[in-house]
Design a protein around this motif. Structure first.
Motif, PDB file in Angstrom:
ATOM      1  N   ARG A 157      -0.327  -2.185 -13.548  1.00  0.00           N
ATOM      2  CA  ARG A 157      -1.870  -2.203 -13.582  1.00  0.00           C
ATOM      3  C   ARG A 157      -2.810  -0.952 -13.258  1.00  0.00           C
ATOM      4  N   VAL A 158      -1.971   0.076 -12.845  1.00  0.00           N
ATOM      5  CA  VAL A 158      -2.526   1.326 -12.919  1.00  0.00           C
ATOM      6  C   VAL A 158      -2.517   2.118 -14.166  1.00  0.00           C
ATOM      7  N   VAL A 159      -3.807   2.529 -14.570  1.00  0.00           N
ATOM      8  CA  VAL A 159      -3.700   2.942 -16.097  1.00  0.00           C
ATOM      9  C   VAL A 159      -3.521   4.279 -15.917  1.00  0.00           C
ATOM     10  N   THR A 160      -2.664   4.983 -16.839  1.00  0.00           N
ATOM     11  CA  THR A 160      -2.359   6.216 -16.799  1.00  0.00           C
ATOM     12  C   THR A 160      -3.499   7.056 -18.096  1.00  0.00           C
ATOM     13  N   PRO A 161      -3.403   8.376 -17.701  1.00  0.00           N
ATOM     14  CA  PRO A 161      -4.326   8.648 -18.859  1.00  0.00           C
ATOM     15  C   PRO A 161      -3.653   8.700 -20.418  1.00  0.00           C
ATOM     16  N   VAL A 162      -2.476   8.401 -20.526  1.00  0.00           N
ATOM     17  CA  VAL A 162      -2.056   8.349 -21.891  1.00  0.00           C
ATOM     18  C   VAL A 162      -2.519   6.980 -22.320  1.00  0.00           C
ATOM     19  N   HIS A 164      -5.121   5.594 -21.838  1.00  0.00           N
ATOM     20  CA  HIS A 164      -6.769   5.544 -22.041  1.00  0.00           C
ATOM     21  C   HIS A 164      -7.086   7.162 -22.220  1.00  0.00           C
ATOM     22  N   PRO A 165      -6.856   7.695 -23.305  1.00  0.00           N
ATOM     23  CA  PRO A 165      -7.256   9.042 -23.799  1.00  0.00           C
ATOM     24  C   PRO A 165      -8.674   9.567 -23.721  1.00  0.00           C
ATOM     25  N   SER A 166      -9.441   8.259 -23.727  1.00  0.00           N
ATOM     26  CA  SER A 166     -10.924   8.649 -23.820  1.00  0.00           C
ATOM     27  C   SER A 166     -11.473   8.790 -22.404  1.00  0.00           C
ATOM     28  N   THR A 167     -10.667   8.609 -21.235  1.00  0.00           N
ATOM     29  CA  THR A 167     -11.134   8.594 -19.972  1.00  0.00           C
ATOM     30  C   THR A 167     -10.011   9.498 -19.403  1.00  0.00           C
ATOM     31  N   ALA A 217      -6.452   7.887  -9.779  1.00  0.00           N
ATOM     32  CA  ALA A 217      -5.565   6.387 -10.074  1.00  0.00           C
ATOM     33  C   ALA A 217      -6.873   5.616 -10.389  1.00  0.00           C
ATOM     34  N   ASN A 218      -7.813   5.445  -9.766  1.00  0.00           N
ATOM     35  CA  ASN A 218      -8.840   4.444 -10.039  1.00  0.00           C
ATOM     36  C   ASN A 218      -9.577   4.980 -11.428  1.00  0.00           C
ATOM     37  N   ARG A 219      -9.814   4.062 -12.232  1.00  0.00           N
ATOM     38  CA  ARG A 219     -10.182   4.145 -13.539  1.00  0.00           C
ATOM     39  C   ARG A 219     -11.647   4.756 -13.518  1.00  0.00           C
ATOM     40  N   VAL A 220     -12.411   4.067 -12.779  1.00  0.00           N
ATOM     41  CA  VAL A 220     -13.913   4.330 -12.707  1.00  0.00           C
ATOM     42  C   VAL A 220     -14.036   5.881 -12.131  1.00  0.00           C
ATOM     43  N   ASP A 221     -13.260   6.098 -10.858  1.00  0.00           N
ATOM     44  CA  ASP A 221     -13.336   7.394 -10.665  1.00  0.00           C
ATOM     45  C   ASP A 221     -13.103   8.660 -11.614  1.00  0.00           C
ATOM     46  N   ARG A 260     -19.101   8.013  -8.170  1.00  0.00           N
ATOM     47  CA  ARG A 260     -19.475   9.468  -8.079  1.00  0.00           C
ATOM     48  C   ARG A 260     -19.446   9.987  -6.589  1.00  0.00           C
ATOM     49  N   GLY A 261     -19.778   9.115  -5.784  1.00  0.00           N
ATOM     50  CA  GLY A 261     -19.543   9.537  -4.147  1.00  0.00           C
ATOM     51  C   GLY A 261     -18.105  10.008  -3.914  1.00  0.00           C
ATOM     52  N   ARG A 262     -17.338   9.121  -4.052  1.00  0.00           N
ATOM     53  CA  ARG A 262     -15.866   9.569  -3.855  1.00  0.00           C
ATOM     54  C   ARG A 262     -15.451  10.650  -4.782  1.00  0.00           C
ATOM     55  N   VAL A 263     -15.714  11.123  -5.838  1.00  0.00           N
ATOM     56  CA  VAL A 263     -15.305  12.101  -6.707  1.00  0.00           C
ATOM     57  C   VAL A 263     -15.928  13.155  -5.912  1.00  0.00           C
ATOM     58  N   LYS A 264     -17.158  13.127  -5.525  1.00  0.00           N
ATOM     59  CA  LYS A 264     -17.890  14.477  -4.834  1.00  0.00           C
ATOM     60  C   LYS A 264     -17.362  14.692  -3.526  1.00  0.00           C
ATOM     61  N   ASN A 265     -16.835  13.636  -2.850  1.00  0.00           N
ATOM     62  CA  ASN A 265     -16.215  13.881  -1.404  1.00  0.00           C
ATOM     63  C   ASN A 265     -14.761  14.440  -1.732  1.00  0.00           C
ATOM     64  N   ARG A 266     -14.004  14.110  -2.699  1.00  0.00           N
ATOM     65  CA  ARG A 266     -12.622  14.784  -3.040  1.00  0.00           C
ATOM     66  C   ARG A 266     -12.848  16.058  -3.403  1.00  0.00           C
TER      67      ARG A 266
END
Length: 279
Positions: A157-162, A164-167, A217-221, A260-266
């Protein structure tokens, strides 16, 4: 004319045949579900046999007059196995090793096997020891197999970049100068559907460095992080939600802003990216 219609009809029949890939996936799912159910049954049976034998051992050694205590006593041994295995599963999902969890599972398993065998008595036959040792050993192996199947299910259930190459979630991206790109080009690069409606990006006169590779690991992030690299600017809420819709992740504005907040915090340096007019 009749021959052409016959060919067309045959083509339609062939195109509606059963997909071999779908059939194989269905068979695999059935086998996996059956294996999981049998593993649960085996785990429960083995733990029950081991637990009841330890209860008999406790009853013969000082707890014969206290039935409640004799039934509670095996839990002080067997539950260490359950706790240890669950903590090992949690650690493996976090991609780390928990030595304390391994120690708990090992001590619980070793203690259960030793007490089951010792409880048979000194005058027993060799086969009696084998019969006593099988349930705790089977419980250990069956529970480990069950945790492995749970881990495999959660890992899928953890989607990898392979997948979903679009994200992409972890790539090195050269951020272009926003001033060198027209507003339409910037908008189209982020989300094509917004090319005619998204506000223009404010021009910046200096280039921002190179984005280091970061894996989310989070798809939206990961999707929001990819928009930073594609735009070279902070993505707006509408850009993020449109990209989420395109990726099949819903259209929740609060989810997009939280990501977006999580990404900016990281990655705090992302706050220095030029902002768009609407956010």
């Amino acid at each position: 004319m009749i021959a052409d219609r016959a060919k067309t009809s045959r083509g339609r029949v062939r195109s509606t045949g059963v997909d071999g890939t779908s059939s194989s996936v269905t068979v695999e799912g059935v086998i996996t579900a059956l294996a999981g159910a049998l593993t649960v049954v085996l785990t429960a049976a083995a733990f029950w046999l081991s637990y009841e034998h330890l209860q008999e051992v406790a009853a013969r050694h000082g707890m014969g007059d206290a039935a409640v205590r004799s039934w509670a006593w095996p839990a002080t041994v067997d539950l260490f196995i359950v706790i240890g295995e669950l903590l090992i599963l949690r650690a493996s999902l976090a991609r780390r090793v928990d030595g304390w969890a391994v120690a708990l599972a090992s001590i619980g398993s070793g203690g259960s096997i030793a007490l089951n065998v010792a409880g048979v008595g000194a005058q027993a036959q060799p086969m009696d020891y084998v019969v006593a040792a099988v349930p705790p050993v089977a419980a250990l192996l069956a529970f480990g197999a069950l945790m492995r199947q749970v881990h495999a299910y959660l890992a899928r259930r953890v989607v990898t970049p392979v997948e979903h190459p679009s994200t992409p979630t972890g790539v090195a991206v050269d951020r272009p100068k926003v001033a060198d790109a027209s507003p339409d080009a910037v908008k189209a690069a982020a989300v094509p559907e917004l090319a005619s409606s998204e506000p223009a990006v404010e021009a910046a006169s200096t280039a921002v460095g190179v984005c280091p590779p970061v894996v989310y690991a989070n798809r939206v992030d990961g999707l929001v992080r990819a928009l930073y690299g594609t735009l070279g600017a902070q993505p707006t809420t509408s850009q993020m939600t449109a990209a989420m819709v395109a990726a099949g992740l819903g259209a929740s504005e609060s989810t997009a802003r939280t990501a977006r907040g999580r990404v900016k915090n990281r990655e705090p340096y992302l706050a220095s990216f030029p902002a768009t007019i609407a956010s």
